[in-house]
Design a protein around this motif. Sequence first.
Motif, PDB file in Angstrom:
ATOM      1  N   LYS A   1      25.830 -22.030  21.335  1.00  0.00           N
ATOM      2  CA  LYS A   1      26.052 -23.129  22.276  1.00  0.00           C
ATOM      3  C   LYS A   1      25.843 -22.634  23.702  1.00  0.00           C
ATOM      4  O   LYS A   1      26.212 -21.509  24.036  1.00  0.00           O
ATOM      5  CB  LYS A   1      27.473 -23.682  22.115  1.00  0.00           C
ATOM      6  CG  LYS A   1      27.689 -24.469  20.832  1.00  0.00           C
ATOM      7  CD  LYS A   1      29.066 -25.083  20.810  1.00  0.00           C
ATOM      8  CE  LYS A   1      29.284 -25.921  19.566  1.00  0.00           C
ATOM      9  NZ  LYS A   1      28.424 -27.114  19.528  1.00  0.00           N
ATOM     10  N   ARG A   2      25.261 -23.492  24.521  1.00  0.00           N
ATOM     11  CA  ARG A   2      25.008 -23.143  25.924  1.00  0.00           C
ATOM     12  C   ARG A   2      26.114 -23.735  26.792  1.00  0.00           C
ATOM     13  O   ARG A   2      26.426 -24.927  26.668  1.00  0.00           O
ATOM     14  CB  ARG A   2      23.639 -23.681  26.354  1.00  0.00           C
ATOM     15  CG  ARG A   2      22.463 -23.089  25.575  1.00  0.00           C
ATOM     16  CD  ARG A   2      21.209 -23.919  25.757  1.00  0.00           C
ATOM     17  NE  ARG A   2      21.403 -25.270  25.238  1.00  0.00           N
ATOM     18  CZ  ARG A   2      20.511 -26.247  25.361  1.00  0.00           C
ATOM     19  NH1 ARG A   2      19.363 -26.024  26.001  1.00  0.00           N
ATOM     20  NH2 ARG A   2      20.749 -27.446  24.861  1.00  0.00           N
ATOM     21  N   PHE A   3      26.670 -22.906  27.664  1.00  0.00           N
ATOM     22  CA  PHE A   3      27.789 -23.326  28.494  1.00  0.00           C
ATOM     23  C   PHE A   3      27.463 -23.214  29.982  1.00  0.00           C
ATOM     24  O   PHE A   3      26.721 -22.312  30.405  1.00  0.00           O
ATOM     25  CB  PHE A   3      29.027 -22.471  28.200  1.00  0.00           C
ATOM     26  CG  PHE A   3      29.823 -22.950  27.032  1.00  0.00           C
ATOM     27  CD1 PHE A   3      30.919 -23.768  27.205  1.00  0.00           C
ATOM     28  CD2 PHE A   3      29.461 -22.587  25.745  1.00  0.00           C
ATOM     29  CE1 PHE A   3      31.651 -24.217  26.120  1.00  0.00           C
ATOM     30  CE2 PHE A   3      30.175 -23.030  24.647  1.00  0.00           C
ATOM     31  CZ  PHE A   3      31.287 -23.849  24.838  1.00  0.00           C
ATOM     32  N   ALA A   4      28.036 -24.134  30.742  1.00  0.00           N
ATOM     33  CA  ALA A   4      28.013 -24.049  32.199  1.00  0.00           C
ATOM     34  C   ALA A   4      29.398 -23.593  32.648  1.00  0.00           C
ATOM     35  O   ALA A   4      30.394 -24.277  32.406  1.00  0.00           O
ATOM     36  CB  ALA A   4      27.676 -25.405  32.816  1.00  0.00           C
TER      37      ALA A   4
ATOM     38  N   VAL B   1      26.843 -18.864  24.943  1.00  0.00           N
ATOM     39  CA  VAL B   1      26.240 -18.106  26.033  1.00  0.00           C
ATOM     40  C   VAL B   1      26.330 -18.920  27.328  1.00  0.00           C
ATOM     41  O   VAL B   1      26.143 -20.141  27.320  1.00  0.00           O
ATOM     42  CB  VAL B   1      24.761 -17.758  25.705  1.00  0.00           C
ATOM     43  CG1 VAL B   1      23.943 -19.022  25.453  1.00  0.00           C
ATOM     44  CG2 VAL B   1      24.128 -16.931  26.816  1.00  0.00           C
ATOM     45  N   ALA B   2      26.654 -18.242  28.428  1.00  0.00           N
ATOM     46  CA  ALA B   2      26.780 -18.905  29.733  1.00  0.00           C
ATOM     47  C   ALA B   2      25.404 -18.984  30.383  1.00  0.00           C
ATOM     48  O   ALA B   2      24.877 -17.981  30.872  1.00  0.00           O
ATOM     49  CB  ALA B   2      27.756 -18.141  30.620  1.00  0.00           C
TER      50      ALA B   2
ATOM     51  N   ASP C   1      25.613 -27.469  26.119  1.00  0.00           N
ATOM     52  CA  ASP C   1      26.404 -28.066  25.044  1.00  0.00           C
ATOM     53  C   ASP C   1      27.883 -28.120  25.391  1.00  0.00           C
ATOM     54  O   ASP C   1      28.663 -28.764  24.681  1.00  0.00           O
ATOM     55  CB  ASP C   1      26.233 -27.247  23.759  1.00  0.00           C
ATOM     56  CG  ASP C   1      24.773 -27.085  23.374  1.00  0.00           C
ATOM     57  OD1 ASP C   1      24.116 -28.107  23.121  1.00  0.00           O
ATOM     58  OD2 ASP C   1      24.284 -25.930  23.355  1.00  0.00           O
ATOM     59  N   GLY C   2      28.265 -27.422  26.442  1.00  0.00           N
ATOM     60  CA  GLY C   2      29.670 -27.395  26.820  1.00  0.00           C
ATOM     61  C   GLY C   2      29.869 -26.893  28.232  1.00  0.00           C
ATOM     62  O   GLY C   2      28.951 -26.392  28.884  1.00  0.00           O
ATOM     63  N   PHE C   3      31.109 -27.030  28.715  1.00  0.00           N
ATOM     64  CA  PHE C   3      31.477 -26.609  30.060  1.00  0.00           C
ATOM     65  C   PHE C   3      32.723 -25.728  30.012  1.00  0.00           C
ATOM     66  O   PHE C   3      33.616 -25.948  29.180  1.00  0.00           O
ATOM     67  CB  PHE C   3      31.781 -27.822  30.952  1.00  0.00           C
ATOM     68  CG  PHE C   3      30.559 -28.560  31.429  1.00  0.00           C
ATOM     69  CD1 PHE C   3      30.056 -28.345  32.704  1.00  0.00           C
ATOM     70  CD2 PHE C   3      29.912 -29.463  30.602  1.00  0.00           C
ATOM     71  CE1 PHE C   3      28.930 -29.016  33.145  1.00  0.00           C
ATOM     72  CE2 PHE C   3      28.789 -30.144  31.032  1.00  0.00           C
ATOM     73  CZ  PHE C   3      28.293 -29.918  32.311  1.00  0.00           C
TER      74      PHE C   3
END
Length: 299
Positions: free
Chosen positions: A5-8, A33-34, A93-95
Amino acid sequence: MVEEKRFAVLIDADNVSAKYIKNILDEITNYGVATYKRIYADWTKPNTSSWKDVLLENSVTPIQQYGYTVGKNATDSAMIIDAMDILYSGNVDGFCIVSSDSDFTKLSSRLRESGMLVVGMGERKTPKPFIASCNQFKYLDVLAESENQIAADNSSGQRTDGSKTEGDSQADKTSKASKNSTDKNDKTMTDINTIKMAIIKMVNEIDDEDQSMNIGELGSRLVKRYPDFDVRNYGDTKLSKFLKKFDFLDMHTKGAEGTSLWVSLKHNPTEQESHAEAAKPAKTQKVRKRTYNKKKKTQ
């Protein structure tokens, strides 16, 4: 291969100390991963100087935001606007919202409405509404204490005569400090008795013949019900160790290889009821006033 999942990761530098940067970035790797790493502040102010060195080391992008009016925090607005821009870009995909400020409660709720996984991070002082608005919430001071405890344990040792070394003594000090900090009456952290009651209720509701639940599923349900649930909040590193503390639970293995851990309630109704009663808040008894009827005088 499962895609991560890709995170901010968005950090409010006005409400978070620079000493937590490693805990923040290490913790988010457990989820994905950020891809975005941004931090917001008025970097002209002297109180932000502690952040400047760690930003370069960890490749975090500083976002400059001047305060338009004295006493007003303009960085919150800039962080919220960026979060919405990132949301509509469709690149994550997420924060991960890092702040101890309740002003981000509405932002967290809005991101979840759009299907985002929201992981909040802040100190124990974080208000309950912001914690509840996240899918999961991590206490940064607890993460730091847990890491210090592990480091102290690894550096400890014993002499051949069985006496403690200096490193071992330091580990004991760190353990006591962590325990005292955890034992404090935190208003926002979910109480251990609340967790006990939830576990009893969840296992009792199982429709299987042996009424047992996989500990992975149990942990997942607890996180969904209490976003700040983390065994590290209660001084443990693994869920299995945390559950072994409860004498009303029976832990056993299932499966061909016997590697899957399951829990069930011990067949002792009296003991279960006593734990449930102990976890309930004390009830105040109403005092009934006695009424006295005056006897009529006979003439």
